[in-house]
Scaffold this motif. Structure first.
Motif, mmCIF file in Angstrom:
data_model
loop_
_atom_site.group_PDB
_atom_site.id
_atom_site.type_symbol
_atom_site.label_atom_id
_atom_site.label_comp_id
_atom_site.label_asym_id
_atom_site.label_seq_id
_atom_site.Cartn_x
_atom_site.Cartn_y
_atom_site.Cartn_z
ATOM 1 N N LYS A 75 0.829 -1.225 -0.227
ATOM 2 C CA LYS A 75 0.004 0.067 -0.012
ATOM 3 C C LYS A 75 0.838 1.273 0.080
ATOM 4 N N ARG A 76 1.690 1.344 0.845
ATOM 5 C CA ARG A 76 2.893 2.312 0.867
ATOM 6 C C ARG A 76 3.452 2.472 -0.604
ATOM 7 N N SER A 77 3.999 1.516 -0.979
ATOM 8 C CA SER A 77 4.868 1.585 -2.223
ATOM 9 C C SER A 77 3.799 2.365 -3.493
ATOM 10 N N PHE A 78 2.525 1.609 -3.410
ATOM 11 C CA PHE A 78 1.441 2.283 -4.532
ATOM 12 C C PHE A 78 1.275 3.692 -4.231
ATOM 13 N N ASP A 79 1.047 4.159 -3.009
ATOM 14 C CA ASP A 79 0.743 5.445 -2.841
ATOM 15 C C ASP A 79 2.051 6.509 -3.072
ATOM 16 N N LEU A 113 4.316 10.401 -6.851
ATOM 17 C CA LEU A 113 5.546 10.996 -7.331
ATOM 18 C C LEU A 113 5.437 10.970 -8.931
ATOM 19 N N THR A 114 4.838 10.037 -9.202
ATOM 20 C CA THR A 114 4.578 10.192 -10.898
ATOM 21 C C THR A 114 3.685 11.398 -11.338
ATOM 22 N N GLU A 159 5.166 12.209 2.573
ATOM 23 C CA GLU A 159 5.966 11.871 3.790
ATOM 24 C C GLU A 159 5.209 10.748 4.630
ATOM 25 N N GLY A 160 4.312 9.991 4.543
ATOM 26 C CA GLY A 160 3.864 8.720 4.968
ATOM 27 C C GLY A 160 2.881 9.117 6.012
ATOM 28 N N THR A 161 2.255 10.235 6.205
ATOM 29 C CA THR A 161 1.141 10.353 7.335
ATOM 30 C C THR A 161 -0.146 10.019 6.799
ATOM 31 N N MET A 162 -0.262 10.145 5.441
ATOM 32 C CA MET A 162 -1.615 9.867 4.905
ATOM 33 C C MET A 162 -1.233 8.941 3.810
ATOM 34 N N SER A 163 -2.357 8.315 3.335
ATOM 35 C CA SER A 163 -2.470 7.380 2.102
ATOM 36 C C SER A 163 -3.417 7.921 0.947
#
Length: 463
Positions: free
Chosen positions: A265-269, A274-275, A379-383
């Motif tokens: 899930k994190r990698s997809f986000d 970024l794309t 930054e990883g605080t949301m999805s």
């Protein structure tokens, strides 16, 4: 099935041609492209893809669109791998264009998705390829199932009648004929020569249900059975049958408790966000200028929200309210009792909101005020997809559900947004977020993202 095999064949041929033509645009910058033999382009490559899709059940319908889409997607992935192997095998000199293969991956996904969607929409709106079904049990559960059948493109059931002793639903009996009572079900099904029956009577006694299923089974090919599991997390369930004991076990996986699921899930986000950042950054700049010219105050509104594991984090948004918005709201609610009642129920004002600026109104309508939350995703605080980012003060109103909801990172969009956005009550939002966390899957996230784009463009439920 045959129709969609033809559709996929056409899509795959068009995908190859599209990839080739795009590749030709860059002819001056790349080595000479390998010209695929006609028999491979029109026979072998499409055949490989179609076989892979068939193996992944991509041609089995009357099941959720998400399941069909997953089968098609997996089939295309396997087909791509097999096709690339074939391309390199038939061109041993190594002149196969890697750029062409890369383009083919995306053109095949695009053409298959577009043509399947168009054909599915046409079939759904017509009387073609419909399968007649009798519904046994005309209650609220049947209403919900019927509503899902109506909106899901992969379901092509046509209800021809109802069987029930005392229909609870007001909607279904007014739309479909009542064919008889429960004890007449077997005879009715036999006389009407129906292949599929939907049994939707979750409150029925077990012995009576067993007898009903036994009676109708000889006269139908398929029985759709809706047990009393509404709201139960069934998104990741494995059915285990203990034959010697005549017992069925349901094994439910907590996907978000698995490290690999969280990593996926994190990698997809991260990579998805970024794309699209090169496109989004200029939009952020323009919106910032508009906000600054529209009203006094900071461009951003950074507020604390309830995050993963119950920890507070800073949620970035464009400022869409006046700096003295709270005072304006307090005065407005005191002067308008109806607005005060609406605020109490929804924690939002769906009409005029005195706190919102002119620029804020149209940004909220298009959800552009939430674009800075992509920085939270990086930054990883949301999805991208997840529960609603709740205010810390709402923690008490969430009750025991807060423990489940905070298992996941809050999302820019989510199940609550594609099912009414701000038109649903606070309690409904909480229930939707609980369901999402219990039934998480990456495929479901992708589906929610696609539906969000459609809803945002239609400005449905945005205030």
């Amino acid at each position: 099935m045959l129709l969609f095999i033809i559709v996929d064949y056409i899509a795959l041929v068009l995908a190859q041609e599209t990839a080739y033509q795009i590749r030709e645009l860059f002819q001056g910058f790349l080595p000479t492209v390998f010209v695929l033999p006609i028999n491979y382009q029109f026979i072998y490559i499409p055949l490989v893809f179609i076989l892979c899709i068939a193996v992944q059940s991509g041609y089995e319908f009357n099941r959720p669109s998400l399941d069909v889409s997953q089968g098609v997607f997996k089939g295309l992935l396997f087909g791509m791998v097999m096709s690339i192997i074939i391309l390199f095998v038939i061109n041993a000199s190594g002149k196969v264009s890697r750029f062409y293969c890369f383009l083919f991956i995306f053109t095949s996904l695009g053409w298959v998705a577009m043509l399947r969607y168009a054909v599915s929409k046409f079939i759904k709106s017509s009387t073609l390829l419909k399968e007649e079904v009798i519904v046994i049990g005309a209650g609220k559960t049947a209403e919900r199932i019927k509503a899902y059948f109506d909106k899901d493109l992969a379901y092509r059931y046509e209800i021809v009648g109802l069987i029930d002793d005392n229909p609870i639903s007001d909607e279904l009996p007014s739309e479909y004929p009542l064919l008889g009572k429960m004890d007449e079900a077997a005879k009715i099904v036999q006389d009407m020569d129906i292949y599929t029956v939907l049994v939707s009577a979750p409150g029925m006694d077990k012995d009576k249900m067993d007898q009903l299923l036994t009676d109708i089974r000889p006269y139908v090919r398929n029985i759709l059975f809706a047990p009393n599991l509404v709201g139960t997390p069934m998104g990741s369930v494995q059915i285990q049958t203990l034959f010697s004991e005549q017992i069925t076990l349901l094994k439910s996986y907590n996907n978000l408790a698995r490290i690999r699921s969280r990593a996926l899930k994190r990698s997809f986000d991260f990579f998805f966000t970024l794309t699209f950042m090169p496109i989004i950054i200029p939009i952020l700049f323009v919106l910032g200028v508009i906000i600054k010219l529209d009203s006094k105050g900071s461009v951003f509104y950074n507020a604390k929200r309830l995050g993963e594991n119950g920890k507070n984090f800073t949620c970035y948004k464009f400022r869409s309210m006046y700096t003295d918005g709270d005072e304006r709201l307090k005065k407005y609610l005191a002067e308008n009792p109806e607005a005060a009642a609406e605020w109490k129920e929804f924690a939002k004002l769906r009409g005029y909101d005195p706190r919102v600026t002119k620029a804020g109104r149209w940004m909220r309508r298009t959800s552009l005020d939430e674009l800075p939350q992509l920085l939270n995703v990086l930054e990883g605080t949301m999805s991208l997809v997840g529960p609603r980012p709740y205010l810390p003060r709402e923690k008490a109103d969430m009750g025991a559900d807060v423990e489940i909801i905070t298992m996941a990172k809050p999302g820019i969009t989510g199940f609550w947004q594609i099912n009414g956005r701000n038109d649903v009550t606070f309690a409904d939002r909480v229930a939707m977020d609980v369901w999402y966390v219990k039934n998480w899957s990456l495929a479901r996230d992708i589906m929610f993202l696609a539906k969000t784009f459609k809803i945002v463009l239609g400005k449905s439920g945005a205030y």
